[in-house]
Design an enzyme around this catalytic site. Sequence first.
Site, mmCIF file in Angstrom:
data_model
loop_
_atom_site.group_PDB
_atom_site.id
_atom_site.type_symbol
_atom_site.label_atom_id
_atom_site.label_comp_id
_atom_site.label_asym_id
_atom_site.label_seq_id
_atom_site.Cartn_x
_atom_site.Cartn_y
_atom_site.Cartn_z
ATOM 1 N N ARG A 121 -11.775 -44.903 44.331
ATOM 2 C CA ARG A 121 -10.335 -44.923 44.628
ATOM 3 C C ARG A 121 -9.497 -45.642 43.574
ATOM 4 O O ARG A 121 -8.411 -46.154 43.848
ATOM 5 C CB ARG A 121 -10.047 -45.548 45.998
ATOM 6 N N LYS A 143 -0.103 -39.690 33.071
ATOM 7 C CA LYS A 143 -0.437 -38.363 33.637
ATOM 8 C C LYS A 143 -1.886 -38.069 33.282
ATOM 9 O O LYS A 143 -2.247 -38.015 32.108
ATOM 10 C CB LYS A 143 0.479 -37.283 33.046
ATOM 11 N N GLU A 185 4.747 -31.981 19.048
ATOM 12 C CA GLU A 185 5.293 -32.916 20.049
ATOM 13 C C GLU A 185 6.317 -33.855 19.398
ATOM 14 O O GLU A 185 7.311 -34.229 20.011
ATOM 15 C CB GLU A 185 4.177 -33.749 20.703
ATOM 16 N N LYS A 228 9.122 -41.958 24.620
ATOM 17 C CA LYS A 228 8.397 -41.537 25.825
ATOM 18 C C LYS A 228 8.374 -42.671 26.854
ATOM 19 O O LYS A 228 8.538 -42.430 28.057
ATOM 20 C CB LYS A 228 6.973 -41.075 25.488
ATOM 21 N N GLU A 238 7.610 -37.713 37.363
ATOM 22 C CA GLU A 238 8.083 -36.405 36.940
ATOM 23 C C GLU A 238 9.065 -35.744 37.889
ATOM 24 O O GLU A 238 8.799 -34.714 38.523
ATOM 25 C CB GLU A 238 6.909 -35.455 36.650
ATOM 26 N N ARG A 242 11.752 -36.638 33.535
ATOM 27 C CA ARG A 242 10.505 -36.519 32.768
ATOM 28 C C ARG A 242 10.188 -35.068 32.417
ATOM 29 O O ARG A 242 9.500 -34.795 31.441
ATOM 30 C CB ARG A 242 9.354 -37.176 33.557
ATOM 31 N N ASN A 246 8.841 -31.292 28.855
ATOM 32 C CA ASN A 246 8.176 -29.991 28.864
ATOM 33 C C ASN A 246 8.899 -28.941 28.020
ATOM 34 O O ASN A 246 8.578 -27.755 28.091
ATOM 35 C CB ASN A 246 8.064 -29.459 30.303
ATOM 36 N N HIS A 249 7.045 -26.041 26.548
ATOM 37 C CA HIS A 249 5.736 -25.996 27.203
ATOM 38 C C HIS A 249 5.557 -24.829 28.168
ATOM 39 O O HIS A 249 4.429 -24.477 28.486
ATOM 40 C CB HIS A 249 5.456 -27.308 27.941
ATOM 41 N N HIS A 253 2.225 -23.304 27.320
ATOM 42 C CA HIS A 253 1.059 -23.284 28.212
ATOM 43 C C HIS A 253 0.582 -21.852 28.463
ATOM 44 O O HIS A 253 -0.611 -21.587 28.548
ATOM 45 C CB HIS A 253 1.389 -23.960 29.548
HETATM 46 N N1 LIG Z 1 -1.477 -36.467 29.820
HETATM 47 C C1 LIG Z 1 -0.452 -36.037 29.138
HETATM 48 O O1 LIG Z 1 0.672 -36.481 29.331
HETATM 49 C C2 LIG Z 1 -0.692 -35.006 28.066
HETATM 50 C C3 LIG Z 1 0.320 -34.722 27.142
HETATM 51 C C4 LIG Z 1 0.049 -33.814 26.118
HETATM 52 C C5 LIG Z 1 -1.203 -33.194 26.029
HETATM 53 N N2 LIG Z 1 -2.156 -33.497 26.954
HETATM 54 C C6 LIG Z 1 -3.486 -32.887 26.876
HETATM 55 O O2 LIG Z 1 -4.101 -33.346 25.675
HETATM 56 C C7 LIG Z 1 -5.074 -32.379 25.280
HETATM 57 C C8 LIG Z 1 -4.970 -32.146 23.805
HETATM 58 O O3 LIG Z 1 -5.209 -33.351 23.145
HETATM 59 P P1 LIG Z 1 -5.465 -33.403 21.563
HETATM 60 O O4 LIG Z 1 -4.518 -32.530 20.876
HETATM 61 O O5 LIG Z 1 -5.541 -34.844 21.218
HETATM 62 O O6 LIG Z 1 -6.858 -32.660 21.378
HETATM 63 P P2 LIG Z 1 -8.393 -33.076 21.620
HETATM 64 O O7 LIG Z 1 -8.520 -34.250 22.492
HETATM 65 O O8 LIG Z 1 -9.077 -31.823 21.999
HETATM 66 O O9 LIG Z 1 -8.837 -33.500 20.142
HETATM 67 C C9 LIG Z 1 -8.870 -32.527 19.127
HETATM 68 C C10 LIG Z 1 -10.180 -32.554 18.346
HETATM 69 O O10 LIG Z 1 -10.152 -33.648 17.440
HETATM 70 C C11 LIG Z 1 -11.344 -34.419 17.564
HETATM 71 N N3 LIG Z 1 -10.953 -35.797 17.226
HETATM 72 C C12 LIG Z 1 -10.286 -36.668 17.994
HETATM 73 N N4 LIG Z 1 -10.005 -37.770 17.286
HETATM 74 C C13 LIG Z 1 -10.522 -37.602 16.058
HETATM 75 C C14 LIG Z 1 -10.539 -38.386 14.871
HETATM 76 N N5 LIG Z 1 -9.912 -39.561 14.801
HETATM 77 N N6 LIG Z 1 -11.177 -37.889 13.801
HETATM 78 C C15 LIG Z 1 -11.771 -36.677 13.821
HETATM 79 N N7 LIG Z 1 -11.766 -35.874 14.897
HETATM 80 C C16 LIG Z 1 -11.156 -36.340 16.002
HETATM 81 C C17 LIG Z 1 -11.775 -34.210 19.000
HETATM 82 O O11 LIG Z 1 -13.152 -34.451 19.157
HETATM 83 C C18 LIG Z 1 -11.415 -32.739 19.201
HETATM 84 O O12 LIG Z 1 -12.437 -31.918 18.704
HETATM 85 C C19 LIG Z 1 -4.834 -31.144 26.110
HETATM 86 O O13 LIG Z 1 -5.827 -31.079 27.109
HETATM 87 C C20 LIG Z 1 -3.472 -31.405 26.748
HETATM 88 O O14 LIG Z 1 -3.346 -30.782 28.010
HETATM 89 C C21 LIG Z 1 -1.923 -34.377 27.954
HETATM 90 ZN ZN LIG Z 2 2.511 -31.295 25.217
#
Ligand SMILES: NC(=O)c1ccc[n+]([C@@H]2O[C@H](COP(=O)([O-])OP(=O)(O)OC[C@H]3O[C@@H](n4cnc5c(N)ncnc54)[C@H](O)[C@@H]3O)[C@@H](O)[C@H]2O)c1
Ligand SMILES: [Zn+2]
Length: 360
Positions: A121, A143, A185, A228, A238, A242, A246, A249, A253
């Site tokens: 939890r 999030k 972004e 942010k 949200e 917030r 998007n 997006h 998406h």
């Molecule tokens: N929670 C939120 O508010 C929010 C906001 C935006 C996006 N997201 C989510 O984030 C995800 C995308 O995240 P992302 O773009 O960071 O991609 P990711 O986490 O898939 O990372 C991209 C790639 O880079 C590699 N990597 C990470 N750090 C590295 C480093 N320092 N050196 C070399 N390789 C490295 C990872 O292993 C992966 O293969 C999506 O699932 C999206 O939905 C969430």
């Molecule tokens: Zn995004």
Amino acid sequence: MQSINVKLQDRSYTIQIQNDLRLRLHEILGSKNSGQQWIIFSQKPIFKIYGEAIESMLREHNFEVKHILLENSENAKSLSSMEAIYSQLIDFSCDRSSIFLALGGGVVGDATGFAAATFMRGVDYYQIPTTLLAMVDSSIGGKTGVNLDSGKNLVGAIWQPKAVLIDSNFLASLPKREVVSALGEVIKYGAILDEDFFNFVSDNVENLIGMGNSQLLQDVIGKCVALKAKIVEQDECEGDLRRILNFGHTVGHALEKYFGFDILRHGEAVLYGMLVAGKLSVKFGGLSSQDYELLSLSILRLPLPSLPKFDVDEIIEIMSTDKKVKDGKINFILLSKIGETVIVDDIDDRMLLQSLKLIQ
Ligand SMILES: NC(=O)c1ccc[n+]([C@@H]2O[C@H](COP(=O)([O-])OP(=O)(O)OC[C@H]3O[C@@H](n4cnc5c(N)ncnc54)[C@H](O)[C@@H]3O)[C@@H](O)[C@H]2O)c1
Ligand SMILES: [Zn+2]
């Protein structure tokens, strides 16, 4: 060091930005260490480059540390991967006092955050983002979530981290494509909230992609984080405010879902989404054609992969099953000018179709 607070009453936390911060994690986390289990969540390549050294250093400073490696793809954000994680946590004898460290990009951050929100939890966790996208966006705001077959992030929780610890030196090993994706972004923040920042980023796009200027990078990360944090403080769960994050997006998406997450990076999809939302903004949001030109020029200056052929009707169909649909109407975040948004929900499919053709 830059330090930015997210003020959320008893859920408040600090975002620290500093070069080589990872080498001081034992100091930063030391006051929280009272013999409990610390679990580093990461992915194999990141753990190899950075995680092993962090784990050893924490152990040397009397932290009880173990690690869990997630699949290196969007598949890590799934209920089946969560089930495996919960079992591993039980095998490690984790309990309510355990603390999780999310060492990775947005995938690791979202999955770790969701595990932290739900295991026993709710347990404490820290975000240690290693991609630019995670630094400027996904690690902040609490999030967390996983995907279902029917869509992204459909199961989740708002669960704030205890701190976000940003070491921009992690970016040294990040592939250029991931940097470009994150700039999606970054451009978004300027477009929706801050015209000066938008112009600053547009003027420095090449420099940012090159990543040679670490002060510039830190300044940009700091600015995005501050923008942010302000939004999250005013609208943690949200509501309307917030939702402006998007921008780009709704289409983004849908493109991610249509092509699969491996063809298109999240930020790339958002960049295409902003082109469409920008065009719609001219028709429905009051955005001037000059401002649209500025937006599209800064987007098209980035080396985006060209989109494979797609069926516009199918994209519209996917959009209508998205979370952002309310009472059967697709909600669009549009721009009234660079730096200001409006929410519009009465865009008919014909107009949508026309705007989508722009990127086809
Ligand atoms: N929670 C939120 O508010 C929010 C906001 C935006 C996006 N997201 C989510 O984030 C995800 C995308 O995240 P992302 O773009 O960071 O991609 P990711 O986490 O898939 O990372 C991209 C790639 O880079 C590699 N990597 C990470 N750090 C590295 C480093 N320092 N050196 C070399 N390789 C490295 C990872 O292993 C992966 O293969 C999506 O699932 C999206 O939905 C969430
Ligand atoms: Zn995004």
